[in-house]
Design a protein around this motif. Structure first.
Motif, short mmCIF file in Angstrom:
data_model
loop_
_atom_site.label_atom_id
_atom_site.label_comp_id
_atom_site.label_asym_id
_atom_site.label_seq_id
_atom_site.Cartn_x
_atom_site.Cartn_y
_atom_site.Cartn_z
N GLN A 55 -7.93 -6.70 55.90
CA GLN A 55 -9.27 -6.14 55.88
C GLN A 55 -10.28 -7.27 56.07
OE1 GLN A 55 -10.38 -2.93 55.42
NE2 GLN A 55 -8.29 -2.15 55.55
N ILE A 56 -11.18 -7.09 57.02
CA ILE A 56 -12.23 -8.08 57.28
C ILE A 56 -13.54 -7.48 56.82
CG2 ILE A 56 -13.47 -9.36 59.05
CD1 ILE A 56 -10.89 -9.38 60.68
N GLN A 57 -14.25 -8.24 56.01
CA GLN A 57 -15.55 -7.80 55.51
C GLN A 57 -16.59 -8.11 56.59
OE1 GLN A 57 -16.00 -6.30 52.53
NE2 GLN A 57 -18.17 -6.00 52.90
N LEU A 58 -17.18 -7.07 57.17
CA LEU A 58 -18.19 -7.25 58.21
C LEU A 58 -19.53 -7.61 57.57
CD1 LEU A 58 -17.44 -4.22 60.55
CD2 LEU A 58 -16.76 -6.58 60.86
N PRO A 59 -20.29 -8.47 58.22
CA PRO A 59 -21.63 -8.75 57.71
C PRO A 59 -22.47 -7.46 57.75
CG PRO A 59 -21.02 -10.35 59.39
CD PRO A 59 -19.98 -9.28 59.38
N PRO A 60 -23.44 -7.31 56.84
CA PRO A 60 -24.25 -6.09 56.83
C PRO A 60 -24.97 -5.88 58.16
CG PRO A 60 -24.83 -7.55 54.98
CD PRO A 60 -23.83 -8.25 55.82
N GLY A 61 -24.94 -4.65 58.65
CA GLY A 61 -25.65 -4.29 59.87
C GLY A 61 -24.96 -4.71 61.16
N VAL A 62 -23.69 -5.17 61.09
CA VAL A 62 -22.97 -5.60 62.29
C VAL A 62 -21.81 -4.64 62.52
CG1 VAL A 62 -21.62 -7.46 63.33
CG2 VAL A 62 -23.60 -8.01 61.92
N SER A 63 -21.75 -4.07 63.73
CA SER A 63 -20.68 -3.14 64.06
C SER A 63 -19.40 -3.93 64.35
CB SER A 63 -21.06 -2.30 65.29
OG SER A 63 -21.03 -3.11 66.45
N PRO A 64 -18.23 -3.29 64.30
CA PRO A 64 -16.98 -3.99 64.62
C PRO A 64 -17.00 -4.58 66.04
CG PRO A 64 -16.49 -1.90 63.55
CD PRO A 64 -17.97 -1.93 63.80
N GLN A 65 -17.64 -3.88 67.00
CA GLN A 65 -17.72 -4.41 68.37
C GLN A 65 -18.58 -5.67 68.41
OE1 GLN A 65 -18.40 -1.18 67.58
NE2 GLN A 65 -16.67 -0.10 68.48
N GLN A 66 -19.72 -5.66 67.70
CA GLN A 66 -20.58 -6.85 67.67
C GLN A 66 -19.87 -8.02 67.01
OE1 GLN A 66 -23.84 -5.00 65.56
NE2 GLN A 66 -25.17 -5.06 67.37
N PHE A 67 -19.13 -7.72 65.93
CA PHE A 67 -18.40 -8.77 65.22
C PHE A 67 -17.34 -9.39 66.13
CE2 PHE A 67 -15.12 -10.29 62.23
CZ PHE A 67 -15.90 -11.18 61.49
N ALA A 68 -16.62 -8.55 66.89
CA ALA A 68 -15.60 -9.05 67.82
C ALA A 68 -16.24 -9.93 68.89
CB ALA A 68 -14.84 -7.89 68.45
N ALA A 69 -17.42 -9.53 69.40
CA ALA A 69 -18.12 -10.33 70.42
C ALA A 69 -18.56 -11.66 69.83
CB ALA A 69 -19.32 -9.55 70.96
N MET A 70 -19.02 -11.66 68.56
CA MET A 70 -19.44 -12.91 67.92
C MET A 70 -18.26 -13.86 67.76
SD MET A 70 -22.06 -11.27 65.07
CE MET A 70 -21.64 -12.46 63.85
N GLN A 71 -17.09 -13.33 67.36
CA GLN A 71 -15.91 -14.17 67.21
C GLN A 71 -15.47 -14.76 68.55
OE1 GLN A 71 -13.15 -11.52 65.13
NE2 GLN A 71 -13.28 -12.92 63.37
N GLN A 72 -15.53 -13.93 69.61
CA GLN A 72 -15.14 -14.39 70.93
C GLN A 72 -16.07 -15.51 71.41
OE1 GLN A 72 -15.25 -11.38 73.99
NE2 GLN A 72 -13.70 -12.43 75.20
N GLN A 73 -17.37 -15.38 71.14
CA GLN A 73 -18.33 -16.41 71.53
C GLN A 73 -18.07 -17.71 70.77
OE1 GLN A 73 -22.41 -15.32 70.84
NE2 GLN A 73 -23.20 -16.96 72.13
N GLN A 74 -17.73 -17.62 69.48
CA GLN A 74 -17.42 -18.81 68.70
C GLN A 74 -16.19 -19.51 69.24
OE1 GLN A 74 -17.09 -17.40 64.68
NE2 GLN A 74 -19.27 -17.71 64.24
N GLN A 75 -15.16 -18.74 69.62
CA GLN A 75 -13.95 -19.33 70.19
C GLN A 75 -14.24 -20.05 71.49
OE1 GLN A 75 -11.25 -16.03 70.47
NE2 GLN A 75 -10.58 -16.19 68.32
N MET A 76 -15.08 -19.45 72.34
CA MET A 76 -15.44 -20.10 73.61
C MET A 76 -16.19 -21.40 73.36
SD MET A 76 -16.29 -16.80 76.08
CE MET A 76 -17.72 -17.59 76.69
N GLN A 77 -17.09 -21.42 72.39
CA GLN A 77 -17.83 -22.64 72.07
C GLN A 77 -16.89 -23.72 71.55
OE1 GLN A 77 -20.81 -21.28 69.31
NE2 GLN A 77 -22.29 -20.81 70.92
N GLN A 78 -15.91 -23.35 70.72
CA GLN A 78 -14.95 -24.32 70.21
C GLN A 78 -14.11 -24.90 71.34
OE1 GLN A 78 -12.80 -22.14 67.24
NE2 GLN A 78 -14.35 -22.46 65.65
N GLN A 79 -13.70 -24.06 72.30
CA GLN A 79 -12.93 -24.55 73.44
C GLN A 79 -13.74 -25.51 74.29
OE1 GLN A 79 -11.67 -20.98 75.41
NE2 GLN A 79 -9.94 -20.62 74.03
N GLN A 80 -15.02 -25.21 74.51
CA GLN A 80 -15.88 -26.11 75.29
C GLN A 80 -16.05 -27.43 74.58
OE1 GLN A 80 -19.46 -23.86 75.88
NE2 GLN A 80 -18.66 -22.74 77.64
#
Length: 165
Positions: A9-34
């Motif tokens: 179970q992942i606790q989503l930040p308030p006001g963030v949909s699961p799709q938005q959360f997935a997009a945020m995680q993907q963006q963080q991964q791309m930044q780490q790779q760069q």
């Protein structure tokens, strides 16, 4: 028996949909790779990259005349005067052709106790000349491997005096 694994179970930040959360995680991964792909320099370190030197000219037969003396020169020499701030380390990169001779020397011209550290790293970032804090030093490597060598001038032990090298 052993109970089957439960989905995490992942606790989503308030006001963030699961799709938005997935997009945020993907963006963080791309930044780490760069960030992993780009060379990291410690804070206060400069990254100065000299342009690659041109390949040596083809061998020419016959006497050397005044119009082609530079084309037939056996190597390239460069001289720099650099200012290294107190408490800082500056690194410079120079491309060296495979099999060439790399020669680096320095002399502190002005500032503080007159000593600075110099280290040379090969293209694999292996230290081939470790730091030694002196007024002058030199390093030579015959039949160098091709690639960018780094030369770092370290003035971190000088808290108040900049150096002209």
């Amino acid at each position: 028996g052993v109970p089957p694994p439960q989905p995490q179970q992942i606790q989503l930040p308030p006001g963030v949909s699961p799709q938005q959360f997935a997009a945020m995680q993907q963006q963080q991964q791309m930044q780490q790779q760069q960030q992993q792909q780009q060379p990291q320099f410690p804070p206060g370190h400069a990254a100065n990259i000299a342009p690659p030197t041109p390949p040596p000219p083809p061998a020419q037969d016959g006497p050397i005349d005044s119009s082609n003396w530079l084309d037939s020169a056996p190597g390239i020499a460069m001289e720099y005067k650099v200012h290294v701030d107190a408490g800082k380390e500056d690194c410079y990169w120079q491309y060296v052709h495979p099999g060439a001779t790399l020669y680096v020397s320095y002399q502190v011209l002005k500032g503080g106790d007159g000593a600075i550290g110099m280290a040379v790293r090969d293209p694999r970032m292996k230290v081939v000349h470790p730091y030694a804090w002196k007024a002058s030093s030199e390093y030579e490597e015959n039949t160098a491997q091709g690639g960018y060598y780094s030369v770092c001038l370290d003035n971190q032990f000088s808290r108040f005096s900049a150096k002209l090298v």
